[in-house]
Motif scaffolding. Structure first.
Motif, PDB file in Angstrom:
ATOM      1  N   UNK A 121      79.741 -83.270 102.000  1.00 17.92           N
ATOM      2  CA  UNK A 121      78.629 -82.910 101.111  1.00 17.92           C
ATOM      3  C   UNK A 121      77.309 -83.505 101.615  1.00 17.92           C
ATOM      4  N   UNK A 122      76.208 -82.847 101.291  1.00 17.33           N
ATOM      5  CA  UNK A 122      74.893 -83.258 101.806  1.00 17.33           C
ATOM      6  C   UNK A 122      74.600 -84.729 101.568  1.00 17.33           C
ATOM      7  N   UNK A 123      74.895 -85.237 100.348  1.00 16.54           N
ATOM      8  CA  UNK A 123      74.499 -86.624 100.075  1.00 16.54           C
ATOM      9  C   UNK A 123      75.265 -87.615 100.955  1.00 16.54           C
ATOM     10  N   UNK A 124      76.458 -87.225 101.384  1.00 15.93           N
ATOM     11  CA  UNK A 124      77.241 -88.092 102.271  1.00 15.93           C
ATOM     12  C   UNK A 124      76.687 -88.016 103.700  1.00 15.93           C
ATOM     13  N   UNK A 125      76.371 -86.809 104.168  1.00 19.53           N
ATOM     14  CA  UNK A 125      75.743 -86.643 105.493  1.00 19.53           C
ATOM     15  C   UNK A 125      74.450 -87.451 105.561  1.00 19.53           C
ATOM     16  N   UNK A 126      73.658 -87.350 104.504  1.00 22.89           N
ATOM     17  CA  UNK A 126      72.375 -88.052 104.458  1.00 22.89           C
ATOM     18  C   UNK A 126      72.586 -89.559 104.506  1.00 22.89           C
ATOM     19  N   UNK A 127      73.525 -90.054 103.706  1.00 23.89           N
ATOM     20  CA  UNK A 127      73.818 -91.492 103.673  1.00 23.89           C
ATOM     21  C   UNK A 127      74.250 -91.978 105.057  1.00 23.89           C
ATOM     22  N   UNK A 128      75.147 -91.243 105.706  1.00 21.79           N
ATOM     23  CA  UNK A 128      75.613 -91.606 107.053  1.00 21.79           C
ATOM     24  C   UNK A 128      74.456 -91.658 108.041  1.00 21.79           C
ATOM     25  N   UNK A 129      73.595 -90.645 107.980  1.00 24.66           N
ATOM     26  CA  UNK A 129      72.453 -90.580 108.897  1.00 24.66           C
ATOM     27  C   UNK A 129      71.496 -91.742 108.673  1.00 24.66           C
TER      28      UNK A 129
END
Length: 176
Positions: A121-129
């Motif tokens: 999910x986007x919020x997880x991709x964003x957090x990882x980045x």
């Protein structure tokens, strides 16, 4: 209409230029589309320029601009996308017992797991980045994402589990 002094304008331009790559990188991770990422960065830059007078000198400009990017994304793009806003993690709980696999940091954006990251999910991709690529602290990420620190930690933990599973699968596939 409000106009910026030339000194302030120059200050803004010098700051923003330093972070263009990071902004685009994060925008692309969020939208997964080059064109949308460019639009998102442009809109973020305009908004940041408009509100630069609110920026507190001496504080973290990069965190400030990433927060604006995130807000623009939520307000503009989430409405258009059908992606659920709530993250369902129940299905990944069973990965947590996996043995530690080293090298997740180095391999996090390798070809092997890019595909896995894109499915998150986007919020997880964003957090990882924000954590691995941009090097923000948990506290800064919590501010940028407007969530409690515990949520940041749990997203990172669970994402690592998923990625470890992917890495162990791809390692097994390479051995065959």
């Amino acid at each position: 209409s409000w106009s910026m002094s030339s000194k302030l304008k120059q200050e803004f331009e010098e700051e923003i230029i330093k972070h263009m790559d990071s902004l685009y990188n994060l925008a692309f991770r969020m939208t997964q589309n080059r064109h949308n990422a460019e639009d998102l960065v442009q809109e973020t830059t305009l908004r940041a320029y408009r509100f630069f007078y609110k920026f507190k000198a001496g504080t973290n400009f990069k965190a400030w601009i990433m927060t604006i990017l995130r807000n623009v994304y939520i307000n503009e793009y989430r409405k258009k996308s059908k992606e659920p806003t709530e993250v369902e993690f129940e299905d990944v709980e069973n990965f947590i017992s996996l043995p530690e696999i080293t090298g997740v940091q180095e391999e996090i954006f390798s070809e092997t797991i890019k595909a896995s990251i894109e499915k998150l999910p986007e919020e997880v991709r964003t957090t990882l980045t924000l954590f691995y690529v941009e090097g923000f602290s948990y506290k800064e990420i919590a501010r940028i994402m407007d969530v409690p620190i515990g949520t940041v930690m749990s997203r990172l933990h669970k994402a690592r589990q998923i990625l470890k599973k992917q890495l162990s699968i791809s390692a097994r596939e390479r051995k065959q």
